[in-house]
Motif scaffolding. Structure first.
Motif, PDB file in Angstrom:
ATOM      1  N   UNK A   1      36.498  30.596  50.166  1.00 17.23           N
ATOM      2  CA  UNK A   1      37.907  31.357  50.064  1.00 17.23           C
ATOM      3  C   UNK A   1      37.850  32.458  48.829  1.00 17.23           C
ATOM      4  N   UNK A   2      38.486  33.445  49.146  1.00 23.51           N
ATOM      5  CA  UNK A   2      38.640  34.563  47.972  1.00 23.51           C
ATOM      6  C   UNK A   2      39.471  33.743  46.922  1.00 23.51           C
ATOM      7  N   UNK A   3      39.263  34.108  45.724  1.00 26.31           N
ATOM      8  CA  UNK A   3      40.055  33.922  44.442  1.00 26.31           C
ATOM      9  C   UNK A   3      41.317  34.597  44.369  1.00 26.31           C
ATOM     10  N   UNK A   4      42.408  34.041  44.066  1.00 23.03           N
ATOM     11  CA  UNK A   4      43.654  34.835  43.721  1.00 23.03           C
ATOM     12  C   UNK A   4      43.815  34.860  42.372  1.00 23.03           C
ATOM     13  N   UNK A   5      44.466  35.872  41.942  1.00 23.80           N
ATOM     14  CA  UNK A   5      44.619  36.266  40.342  1.00 23.80           C
ATOM     15  C   UNK A   5      45.989  36.598  40.090  1.00 23.80           C
ATOM     16  N   UNK A   6      46.429  36.253  38.691  1.00 25.43           N
ATOM     17  CA  UNK A   6      47.726  36.612  38.383  1.00 25.43           C
ATOM     18  C   UNK A   6      47.366  37.476  37.095  1.00 25.43           C
ATOM     19  N   UNK A   7      48.080  38.643  36.664  1.00 24.36           N
ATOM     20  CA  UNK A   7      47.939  39.346  35.565  1.00 24.36           C
ATOM     21  C   UNK A   7      49.465  39.229  35.107  1.00 24.36           C
ATOM     22  N   UNK A   8      49.834  38.782  33.793  1.00 24.65           N
ATOM     23  CA  UNK A   8      50.990  38.849  33.107  1.00 24.65           C
ATOM     24  C   UNK A   8      50.963  39.850  31.934  1.00 24.65           C
ATOM     25  N   UNK A   9      51.805  40.579  32.211  1.00 27.08           N
ATOM     26  CA  UNK A   9      51.920  41.732  31.172  1.00 27.08           C
ATOM     27  C   UNK A   9      51.275  43.165  31.490  1.00 27.08           C
ATOM     28  N   UNK A  10      52.086  44.299  32.009  1.00 30.17           N
ATOM     29  CA  UNK A  10      51.618  45.238  32.836  1.00 30.17           C
ATOM     30  C   UNK A  10      51.510  46.356  31.978  1.00 30.17           C
ATOM     31  N   UNK A  11      51.036  46.279  30.777  1.00 31.26           N
ATOM     32  CA  UNK A  11      50.921  47.465  29.661  1.00 31.26           C
ATOM     33  C   UNK A  11      49.504  48.094  30.336  1.00 31.26           C
ATOM     34  N   UNK A  12      49.065  48.965  29.399  1.00 34.19           N
ATOM     35  CA  UNK A  12      47.678  49.590  29.941  1.00 34.19           C
ATOM     36  C   UNK A  12      46.744  48.854  30.268  1.00 34.19           C
ATOM     37  N   UNK A  13      46.533  47.791  29.423  1.00 34.22           N
ATOM     38  CA  UNK A  13      45.284  46.893  29.968  1.00 34.22           C
ATOM     39  C   UNK A  13      45.693  46.038  30.870  1.00 34.22           C
ATOM     40  N   UNK A  14      46.772  45.463  30.967  1.00 31.45           N
ATOM     41  CA  UNK A  14      47.151  44.724  32.359  1.00 31.45           C
ATOM     42  C   UNK A  14      47.224  45.313  33.485  1.00 31.45           C
ATOM     43  N   UNK A  15      47.821  46.653  33.409  1.00 33.25           N
ATOM     44  CA  UNK A  15      47.901  47.471  34.483  1.00 33.25           C
ATOM     45  C   UNK A  15      46.548  47.782  34.944  1.00 33.25           C
ATOM     46  N   UNK A  16      45.582  48.004  34.001  1.00 30.24           N
ATOM     47  CA  UNK A  16      44.379  48.435  34.802  1.00 30.24           C
ATOM     48  C   UNK A  16      43.718  47.440  35.332  1.00 30.24           C
ATOM     49  N   UNK A  17      43.811  46.118  34.804  1.00 27.42           N
ATOM     50  CA  UNK A  17      43.228  44.970  35.583  1.00 27.42           C
ATOM     51  C   UNK A  17      43.669  45.120  36.994  1.00 27.42           C
ATOM     52  N   UNK A  18      45.163  45.226  37.149  1.00 29.24           N
ATOM     53  CA  UNK A  18      45.641  45.072  38.382  1.00 29.24           C
ATOM     54  C   UNK A  18      45.133  46.047  39.409  1.00 29.24           C
ATOM     55  N   UNK A  19      44.972  47.339  38.761  1.00 28.50           N
ATOM     56  CA  UNK A  19      44.554  48.481  39.623  1.00 28.50           C
ATOM     57  C   UNK A  19      43.109  48.236  40.050  1.00 28.50           C
ATOM     58  N   UNK A  20      42.394  47.826  39.198  1.00 29.69           N
ATOM     59  CA  UNK A  20      40.878  47.436  39.626  1.00 29.69           C
ATOM     60  C   UNK A  20      40.853  46.512  40.676  1.00 29.69           C
ATOM     61  N   UNK A  21      41.623  45.412  40.398  1.00 30.92           N
ATOM     62  CA  UNK A  21      41.436  44.060  41.354  1.00 30.92           C
ATOM     63  C   UNK A  21      41.972  44.627  42.966  1.00 30.92           C
ATOM     64  N   UNK A  22      43.009  45.642  42.757  1.00 30.04           N
ATOM     65  CA  UNK A  22      43.478  46.082  44.113  1.00 30.04           C
ATOM     66  C   UNK A  22      42.260  46.998  44.645  1.00 30.04           C
ATOM     67  N   UNK A  23      41.411  47.807  43.912  1.00 34.14           N
ATOM     68  CA  UNK A  23      40.427  48.544  44.429  1.00 34.14           C
ATOM     69  C   UNK A  23      39.256  47.703  44.884  1.00 34.14           C
ATOM     70  N   UNK A  24      39.221  46.563  44.591  1.00 36.05           N
ATOM     71  CA  UNK A  24      38.210  45.612  44.879  1.00 36.05           C
ATOM     72  C   UNK A  24      38.509  44.685  46.042  1.00 36.05           C
ATOM     73  N   UNK A  25      39.957  44.944  46.578  1.00 34.50           N
ATOM     74  CA  UNK A  25      40.721  44.302  47.794  1.00 34.50           C
ATOM     75  C   UNK A  25      40.791  42.955  47.476  1.00 34.50           C
ATOM     76  N   UNK A  26      41.191  42.535  46.170  1.00 37.29           N
ATOM     77  CA  UNK A  26      41.516  41.036  45.638  1.00 37.29           C
ATOM     78  C   UNK A  26      42.814  40.982  45.533  1.00 37.29           C
ATOM     79  N   UNK A  27      43.383  39.788  45.797  1.00 34.54           N
ATOM     80  CA  UNK A  27      44.812  39.437  45.983  1.00 34.54           C
ATOM     81  C   UNK A  27      45.169  39.403  44.441  1.00 34.54           C
ATOM     82  N   UNK A  28      46.257  39.938  44.063  1.00 37.66           N
ATOM     83  CA  UNK A  28      46.709  39.708  42.610  1.00 37.66           C
ATOM     84  C   UNK A  28      48.261  39.796  42.543  1.00 37.66           C
ATOM     85  N   UNK A  29      48.617  38.990  41.801  1.00 37.32           N
ATOM     86  CA  UNK A  29      50.425  38.764  41.602  1.00 37.32           C
ATOM     87  C   UNK A  29      50.461  39.374  40.434  1.00 37.32           C
TER      88      UNK A  29
END
Length: 220
Positions: A1-29
């Motif tokens: 099963x694919x892993x699911x991630x959560x990123x808390x804090x959407x500054x530059x660092x957290x936001x970049x993680x969300x964007x990259x996970x999205x590009x990798x087609x990985x679910x992220x909250x």
């Protein structure tokens, strides 16, 4: 099963993680207490939620314990970062990675149970310093316990030498774990392998030993 991630804090660092996970087609909250930041990632994250991560009841309602990995990327509030990390571990989240602002913050995060503590600004500064100080250094990755991995581009000083001639283990206490050449990577290269100009040597060892070797490359 694919892993699911959560990123808390959407500054530059957290936001970049969300964007990259999205590009990798990985679910992220994506979670932040700032409505504008959450709206910015509403179309990027699988779920984007306005929430106070220091409120245990809120995190429970989001089913946070069911996620595989939570990244605490809160950058401007150390107290909130620490409390959020503590709550996540108390709720039984399997893997928590937390961003530290300084060494003291890192020690606290480690003591309260963060599985991984990272220092993105400090680490990026060190990587840049190594690259600026030595033209042979292509990249630098810090590991634990004063050990690092360095990518070194082979120039005239190394060209034509075999790995046996170079003998980094005996001379510097270092190990060449791979060689990149023309887009190909050779892992655990043969000691008889000759170095060609432009090869990228991937070297691992203690920071002091790496520093001695880097200085040697810059001599003369």
């Amino acid at each position: 099963m694919e892993k699911e991630f959560v990123v808390i804090g959407l500054g530059r660092f957290g936001g970049s993680i969300v964007r990259e996970l999205n590009k990798l087609d990985i679910d992220v909250m994506a979670i932040d207490s700032d409505e504008a930041r959450v709206n910015e990632y509403a179309d990027i994250a699988t779920h984007a939620v306005i929430a106070d991560s220091t409120d245990e009841t809120v995190l429970k309602s989001l089913g946070i314990r069911n996620f595989d990995h939570v990244v605490v990327a809160i950058g401007d509030n150390i107290q909130a970062s620490i409390l959020t990390t503590l709550i996540l571990k108390d709720l039984g989240v399997a893997k928590v990675t937390a961003k530290a602002q300084n060494d003291y913050h890192a020690k606290v995060l480690d003591k309260i149970g963060a599985d991984t503590v990272i220092h993105p600004e400090r680490d990026m500064g060190r990587r840049l310093a190594h690259k600026l100080s030595n033209s042979s250094i292509m990249d630098y990755l810090e590991l634990a316990d004063e050990h690092s991995i360095v990518e070194i581009i082979a120039g005239p000083k190394l060209e034509g030498m075999s790995l046996l001639d170079l003998d980094l283990r005996a001379n510097y206490g270092l190990n060449i774990i791979a060689i990149k050449r023309n887009g190909h990577i050779t892992v655990s290269p043969d000691p008889g392998e000759y170095i060609q100009r432009g090869d990228i040597l991937i070297v691992i060892g203690h920071d002091n030993d790496l520093g001695r070797f880097e200085s040697k490359l810059e001599d003369n």
